[in-house]
Design a protein around this motif. Sequence first.
Motif, PDB file in Angstrom:
ATOM      1  N   UNK A   1      44.705  28.340  22.215  1.00  0.00           N
ATOM      2  CA  UNK A   1      43.388  28.178  21.585  1.00  0.00           C
ATOM      3  C   UNK A   1      42.521  27.368  22.540  1.00  0.00           C
ATOM      4  N   UNK A   2      41.581  28.033  23.173  1.00  0.00           N
ATOM      5  CA  UNK A   2      40.746  27.356  24.166  1.00  0.00           C
ATOM      6  C   UNK A   2      39.539  26.681  23.550  1.00  0.00           C
ATOM      7  N   UNK A   3      39.157  27.098  22.324  1.00  0.00           N
ATOM      8  CA  UNK A   3      37.989  26.489  21.697  1.00  0.00           C
ATOM      9  C   UNK A   3      38.086  26.631  20.194  1.00  0.00           C
ATOM     10  N   UNK A   4      37.704  25.601  19.490  1.00  0.00           N
ATOM     11  CA  UNK A   4      37.581  25.619  18.040  1.00  0.00           C
ATOM     12  C   UNK A   4      36.128  25.320  17.697  1.00  0.00           C
TER      13      UNK A   4
ATOM     14  N   UNK B   1      28.724  22.844  16.229  1.00  0.00           N
ATOM     15  CA  UNK B   1      29.612  21.808  16.759  1.00  0.00           C
ATOM     16  C   UNK B   1      30.942  22.474  17.098  1.00  0.00           C
ATOM     17  N   UNK B   2      31.358  22.375  18.362  1.00  0.00           N
ATOM     18  CA  UNK B   2      32.570  23.053  18.797  1.00  0.00           C
ATOM     19  C   UNK B   2      33.478  22.081  19.555  1.00  0.00           C
ATOM     20  N   UNK B   3      34.756  22.419  19.585  1.00  0.00           N
ATOM     21  CA  UNK B   3      35.669  21.713  20.469  1.00  0.00           C
ATOM     22  C   UNK B   3      36.102  22.684  21.555  1.00  0.00           C
TER      23      UNK B   3
ATOM     24  N   UNK C   1      42.284  18.783  29.180  1.00  0.00           N
ATOM     25  CA  UNK C   1      41.617  17.903  28.218  1.00  0.00           C
ATOM     26  C   UNK C   1      40.833  18.742  27.232  1.00  0.00           C
ATOM     27  N   UNK C   2      40.158  18.069  26.309  1.00  0.00           N
ATOM     28  CA  UNK C   2      39.279  18.738  25.354  1.00  0.00           C
ATOM     29  C   UNK C   2      38.056  17.862  25.142  1.00  0.00           C
ATOM     30  N   UNK C   3      36.984  18.471  24.645  1.00  0.00           N
ATOM     31  CA  UNK C   3      35.747  17.721  24.456  1.00  0.00           C
ATOM     32  C   UNK C   3      34.854  18.466  23.472  1.00  0.00           C
ATOM     33  N   UNK C   4      33.844  17.749  22.979  1.00  0.00           N
ATOM     34  CA  UNK C   4      32.898  18.325  22.037  1.00  0.00           C
ATOM     35  C   UNK C   4      31.795  19.054  22.795  1.00  0.00           C
ATOM     36  N   UNK C   5      31.378  20.194  22.250  1.00  0.00           N
ATOM     37  CA  UNK C   5      30.226  20.938  22.766  1.00  0.00           C
ATOM     38  C   UNK C   5      29.246  21.155  21.624  1.00  0.00           C
TER      39      UNK C   5
END
Length: 845
Positions: free
Chosen positions: A451-454, A674-676, A682-686
């Motif tokens: 899962x590359x993005x939520x 709002x996405x992760x 790592x991960x971050x908010x977009x």
Amino acid sequence: MKNLKKLIAVVLTFTLVFSAMAVGFAGTFSDVSSSAPYASAVARLQSLGLVSGMPDGTFQPDGVVTRAQMIAFVNAAEGLQQAAKVSAGPTKFSDVPANFWAAGDINVADPSGYPDGTFRPNNPVTYTEALAMILRALGYTQDYSWPYGVISKATSVGITKGVVLSAGTTITRGEMAMLINNALDLDINTYVNGAESDTGKTLLSRVGNSTTYYVYATHDVDSSVTTGYVKVVPVTETNGLYQMTYNNGNLVYTLIPTGSVNFNNYLGQIVTVNEDTNGNPLAATPVTTDIKTFTATTNSEVSFNATTQKYSFYDASVSVDNIPVVVDGVLTTMADVYKSQVVDNGSKITLIDPTNVSGYGYAVITDATGNAQSLLVNNNVTSSSSYIDNRFAINDSNGNPYPVVGAVSKATDIKAGDVVYQVSIPVDNQDVTNGTATVLYVVRQSVTGTISQVSVSGSTTTVTINGTNYTVGSAIPGSTGVSVSAGSTGTAIVGKNNTIVQWSGTSTATNYAVVQYGNTFTPYNTSVSLALPDGTSKVFNVVYSDIPSTVVANVYAGDVVTYSLDSNGNISNLAEITVNSVPSTGVLTDKTDNLIKINGTPYYVSSSTVFYNYDPTDKTLTPVNWSDVADSSHPAIYAYSLSSSSYGTLSLVIFNNVASLTSTTTPVDYVTGINEVVTSSTSYISLNVIENGVSKTYNAPAGTLNLGDIAVNSNGTIATGATNAAYQLTINASGNVIGATLLSKADTTAKTVYAEGTTVYFNYQNNSIYTSAGFMPLDNNVVVINAVNGANTVVGLGSIVQDTVTKDANGNITGLNGVTGSSVVDVYTNPSTGKAVLIIIRGTK
């Protein structure tokens, strides 16, 4: 050779159906083995009533085809056998005497011969000559180069399937049967402005008897239709207009055998049916062309107007009467479709006007699951099964199997991992037994990856796996759950509309955290509380059997650790990061060469290097972006690690209480998404925003999952904040968002009165806005967004419907009249200036 080609051209101008008659051989002969490659072709040609075999009852598949036979076959196709008998006698060819068996056929055909005045009737036909004749029979009349241009064209059209010979090879009767059989199923060509154009009619359509019918129902969609038959209405044609047969205002139905035609493909259409000598359908050519196909995008696709008694399809803007409808293979009516609301998002709808002029009178709907119960199958269905996982029956009370549609066509093909929808379809029309039909709709789809993005928008969560977006649904019976998290790897079971109904994670990427409370792990105490980089804390259970192999035996408050989770969310790997503090005097950053010198030794920074800032007081980690660290600075380091795969490269740097030296800006933005986002490390908010009327995207620094009033959980869901709301963002010099403050509406008194909104009036002279709370100056860059029904489009101030304003003699506003026409808006001010910078239209009052 040119004369021979002329002869072929002349012969083939007599009829386009020559190829269907050309070899005209019988099908069941003593010398035709059922295993022979030409056996089925010969049998099919016999069923068309073509010329029988040899007098001795054989077919002679290895015999050659002569030129005289070709002529005779053409005349037979034209129905000129009697004319050929009358024309028997002397011919114009010196080598065709009056008593030659095909003299009459040759006289009727009147072909050109060779320059020496001969016809050479017993000469065999070659492979290239046969292909040229069949091409012309199919309407391809261009002068293709000889012989390879002819062979190439015939191959591309599809004539030569199973028969590939050298150009000059003499063709046998068996091979000719195969070529002709191939040609029967090919469309006839014509030329429009010199270009090839498909007529849409096969060569077979010109063979045998033909009758035109309106196809109403098959046994597959209506069990009252006898197996092996199709329910049709005879149709007549006059000057291109088609008329169904009626008696006292009612359609006249009849049953005809299905033959070799799948009439399920022509439900609701008028077709011309070609039959063999026994009346069995061989092929169907559609006459109906007015067909509209679309996919439903709403769960309320079908509506009913009681005044007009019409049923409307939302996505097609089309209204119909109570017409016959086949839903997932069951014949019913529009009234029942509306009553059951079986049509939902993703249903595929085909509307058919049978006569092309009378309006849509039939519909076929597939993938309809509007009222369905769903199940994730855990066990294969076998021949001895009566239920699917003891939940869904596969037969009715009489033992008749329920129809199965979708990925498979019978219940015994349903496997573990399939998603089954049990669809109920009311069927109280005159053609199907009263009651409700049950259909099992099967989806077979799974995807394995990371899962590359939520992404979370309102109540909808979307994940990206292998570049494709999937909607996260609710857990259904049979599912172990759909808890997803960005960065996790696993397998998703996917139902209708790309909706995930189960996620089975295998592991997550390595994570960093700080231990909040010291602990020694025992079988009775296997939990640990960790402070996470997103600003939250969480208690995890560790896999006790992994101690001390991959999980340390004890931890202490303030320890910086790495950890990994198994598919159940338990810690399966826990290790302490060795603290190797370096004072600021021993550290020098070099942004130009992308490195950090530690005690004089250069170590390189890569795109995978992870940065944090450690607060020893709060014992927390905060993500830091390398671009936010000042160049040529001396930040103290709490701990660092080197990459095991890249020599001299840093994998982790934890600074010791170091703040970024970069400047920031604070725009007021309308956040629409709002996405992760998850990378390999790592991960971050977009954030998707509208800023100064322009849509754009801001990313937080690597590792940032908390921006103040916006934060996401480790599974990608929104922990704090909301979309379709205004925020004051903090943007660093690198263009990354490092903070978000939710703004309150300027006119707070309007919230309860106008349900989150207020009505407005503009004073353009003073560049201000008037609300029930009073005047507010307008920012020069004020943005107006129409958010009605989630449109989120930028509009002008003039788009706001204003109240009628009452003023006194001095021009002061004393009241607002005509409030029924007002726009309901939210007004936001810039906290720094107090001016209205953002106006959101929510509706009208």
